[in-house]
Design a protein around this motif. Structure first.
Motif, PDB file in Angstrom:
ATOM      1  N   UNK A  55       0.800  -1.240   0.000  1.00 47.04           N
ATOM      2  CA  UNK A  55       0.000   0.000   0.000  1.00 47.04           C
ATOM      3  C   UNK A  55       0.827   1.281   0.000  1.00 47.04           C
ATOM      4  N   UNK A  56       1.865   1.408   0.853  1.00 45.72           N
ATOM      5  CA  UNK A  56       2.644   2.646   0.796  1.00 45.72           C
ATOM      6  C   UNK A  56       3.371   2.833  -0.536  1.00 45.72           C
ATOM      7  N   UNK A  57       3.870   1.751  -1.117  1.00 43.90           N
ATOM      8  CA  UNK A  57       4.590   1.866  -2.390  1.00 43.90           C
ATOM      9  C   UNK A  57       3.650   2.341  -3.497  1.00 43.90           C
ATOM     10  N   UNK A  58       2.460   1.762  -3.565  1.00 46.18           N
ATOM     11  CA  UNK A  58       1.521   2.172  -4.602  1.00 46.18           C
ATOM     12  C   UNK A  58       0.969   3.578  -4.343  1.00 46.18           C
ATOM     13  N   UNK A  59       0.863   3.958  -3.080  1.00 48.67           N
ATOM     14  CA  UNK A  59       0.428   5.325  -2.767  1.00 48.67           C
ATOM     15  C   UNK A  59       1.478   6.332  -3.241  1.00 48.67           C
ATOM     16  N   UNK A  60       2.761   6.018  -3.027  1.00 48.52           N
ATOM     17  CA  UNK A  60       3.827   6.907  -3.513  1.00 48.52           C
ATOM     18  C   UNK A  60       3.799   7.005  -5.036  1.00 48.52           C
ATOM     19  N   UNK A  61       3.572   5.881  -5.693  1.00 51.66           N
ATOM     20  CA  UNK A  61       3.521   5.881  -7.155  1.00 51.66           C
ATOM     21  C   UNK A  61       2.342   6.706  -7.665  1.00 51.66           C
ATOM     22  N   UNK A  62       1.186   6.524  -7.045  1.00 49.97           N
ATOM     23  CA  UNK A  62      -0.003   7.279  -7.468  1.00 49.97           C
ATOM     24  C   UNK A  62       0.176   8.773  -7.224  1.00 49.97           C
ATOM     25  N   UNK A  63       0.775   9.122  -6.099  1.00 46.64           N
ATOM     26  CA  UNK A  63       1.016  10.523  -5.787  1.00 46.64           C
ATOM     27  C   UNK A  63       1.981  11.157  -6.794  1.00 46.64           C
ATOM     28  N   UNK A  64       3.052  10.441  -7.115  1.00 53.96           N
ATOM     29  CA  UNK A  64       4.018  10.970  -8.080  1.00 53.96           C
ATOM     30  C   UNK A  64       3.376  11.144  -9.452  1.00 53.96           C
ATOM     31  N   UNK A  65       2.567  10.171  -9.863  1.00 48.88           N
ATOM     32  CA  UNK A  65       1.896  10.272 -11.165  1.00 48.88           C
ATOM     33  C   UNK A  65       0.897  11.429 -11.175  1.00 48.88           C
ATOM     34  N   UNK A  66       0.152  11.582 -10.088  1.00 47.12           N
ATOM     35  CA  UNK A  66      -0.831  12.666 -10.018  1.00 47.12           C
ATOM     36  C   UNK A  66      -0.150  14.034 -10.056  1.00 47.12           C
ATOM     37  N   UNK A  67       0.963  14.170  -9.344  1.00 44.48           N
ATOM     38  CA  UNK A  67       1.691  15.441  -9.361  1.00 44.48           C
ATOM     39  C   UNK A  67       2.173  15.772 -10.769  1.00 44.48           C
ATOM     40  N   UNK A  68       2.697  14.762 -11.467  1.00 43.30           N
ATOM     41  CA  UNK A  68       3.183  14.985 -12.825  1.00 43.30           C
ATOM     42  C   UNK A  68       2.029  15.312 -13.763  1.00 43.30           C
ATOM     43  N   UNK A  69       0.880  14.670 -13.576  1.00 38.61           N
ATOM     44  CA  UNK A  69      -0.279  14.933 -14.422  1.00 38.61           C
ATOM     45  C   UNK A  69      -0.815  16.346 -14.192  1.00 38.61           C
ATOM     46  N   UNK A  70      -0.894  16.760 -12.942  1.00 39.88           N
ATOM     47  CA  UNK A  70      -1.389  18.101 -12.621  1.00 39.88           C
ATOM     48  C   UNK A  70      -0.441  19.171 -13.161  1.00 39.88           C
ATOM     49  N   UNK A  71       0.845  18.842 -13.192  1.00 40.89           N
ATOM     50  CA  UNK A  71       1.830  19.792 -13.714  1.00 40.89           C
ATOM     51  C   UNK A  71       1.833  19.846 -15.238  1.00 40.89           C
ATOM     52  N   UNK A  72       0.995  19.021 -15.862  1.00 39.81           N
ATOM     53  CA  UNK A  72       0.896  19.053 -17.318  1.00 39.81           C
ATOM     54  C   UNK A  72       1.849  18.122 -18.028  1.00 39.81           C
ATOM     55  N   UNK A  73       2.295  17.082 -17.343  1.00 45.02           N
ATOM     56  CA  UNK A  73       3.228  16.140 -17.945  1.00 45.02           C
ATOM     57  C   UNK A  73       2.591  15.313 -19.049  1.00 45.02           C
ATOM     58  N   UNK A  74       3.406  14.858 -19.941  1.00 43.26           N
ATOM     59  CA  UNK A  74       2.934  13.989 -21.013  1.00 43.26           C
ATOM     60  C   UNK A  74       2.670  12.594 -20.448  1.00 43.26           C
ATOM     61  N   UNK A  75       1.950  11.752 -21.176  1.00 42.57           N
ATOM     62  CA  UNK A  75       1.669  10.402 -20.668  1.00 42.57           C
ATOM     63  C   UNK A  75       2.931   9.620 -20.301  1.00 42.57           C
ATOM     64  N   UNK A  76       3.971   9.725 -21.120  1.00 38.62           N
ATOM     65  CA  UNK A  76       5.193   8.986 -20.800  1.00 38.62           C
ATOM     66  C   UNK A  76       5.893   9.552 -19.568  1.00 38.62           C
ATOM     67  N   UNK A  77       5.778  10.856 -19.326  1.00 39.80           N
ATOM     68  CA  UNK A  77       6.343  11.445 -18.108  1.00 39.80           C
ATOM     69  C   UNK A  77       5.550  10.991 -16.879  1.00 39.80           C
ATOM     70  N   UNK A  78       4.251  10.891 -17.022  1.00 41.37           N
ATOM     71  CA  UNK A  78       3.402  10.426 -15.919  1.00 41.37           C
ATOM     72  C   UNK A  78       3.725   8.977 -15.603  1.00 41.37           C
ATOM     73  N   UNK A  79       3.871   8.159 -16.643  1.00 43.92           N
ATOM     74  CA  UNK A  79       4.221   6.753 -16.449  1.00 43.92           C
ATOM     75  C   UNK A  79       5.570   6.625 -15.759  1.00 43.92           C
ATOM     76  N   UNK A  80       6.544   7.383 -16.200  1.00 43.79           N
ATOM     77  CA  UNK A  80       7.873   7.338 -15.587  1.00 43.79           C
ATOM     78  C   UNK A  80       7.813   7.747 -14.124  1.00 43.79           C
ATOM     79  N   UNK A  81       7.035   8.776 -13.821  1.00 44.82           N
ATOM     80  CA  UNK A  81       6.899   9.230 -12.431  1.00 44.82           C
ATOM     81  C   UNK A  81       6.266   8.155 -11.558  1.00 44.82           C
ATOM     82  N   UNK A  82       5.318   7.415 -12.106  1.00 42.14           N
ATOM     83  CA  UNK A  82       4.651   6.357 -11.332  1.00 42.14           C
ATOM     84  C   UNK A  82       5.555   5.155 -11.125  1.00 42.14           C
ATOM     85  N   UNK A  83       6.369   4.849 -12.115  1.00 43.51           N
ATOM     86  CA  UNK A  83       7.202   3.644 -12.060  1.00 43.51           C
ATOM     87  C   UNK A  83       8.412   3.816 -11.153  1.00 43.51           C
ATOM     88  N   UNK A  84       8.962   5.018 -11.064  1.00 46.94           N
ATOM     89  CA  UNK A  84      10.185   5.243 -10.282  1.00 46.94           C
ATOM     90  C   UNK A  84      10.076   4.786  -8.830  1.00 46.94           C
TER      91      UNK A  84
END
Length: 108
Positions: A55-84
């Protein structure tokens, strides 16, 4: 909002990140399965850790992806942010499991 141009390098980086996550996760799964069967030395609390870390790992991934999406990131940037964060967690698990096993082997 206008679409950003596609960056092939970012797409490639996103797929490499997914590949690394797959490799790290498979290594951890293999080590833990060997540990459950008694063929690889793992700690007694490993099964509990295995469940508690998700749960904490997936929460960190979702948070990173959401931050990148809100900042206007491209789909591949959002994916990279979630995977890291997931790759970081899997890599840390692999290193921890292997180092503990090596330390136990040296004691015997």
């Amino acid at each position: 909002m206008p679409r950003k141009p596609v960056n092939p390098v970012e797409i490639w980086q996103a797929y490499v990140g997914l590949g690394m996550l797959a490799l790290e996760a498979q290594a951890v799964i293999g080590i833990r399965l060997l540990g459950m069967s008694g063929a690889f030395p793992v700690g007694k609390s490993e099964n509990r850790k295995m469940l508690a870390e998700k749960p904490p790992a997936f929460a960190r991934a979702a948070t990173a992806a959401a931050k990148k999406a809100v900042a206007g990131g491209s789909p591949e940037q959002i994916l990279t942010a979630a995977v890291k964060p997931l790759t970081r967690t899997a890599r840390a698990n692999r290193k921890r499991l292997v180092s503990k096993a090596v330390a136990r082997r040296k004691k015997t």
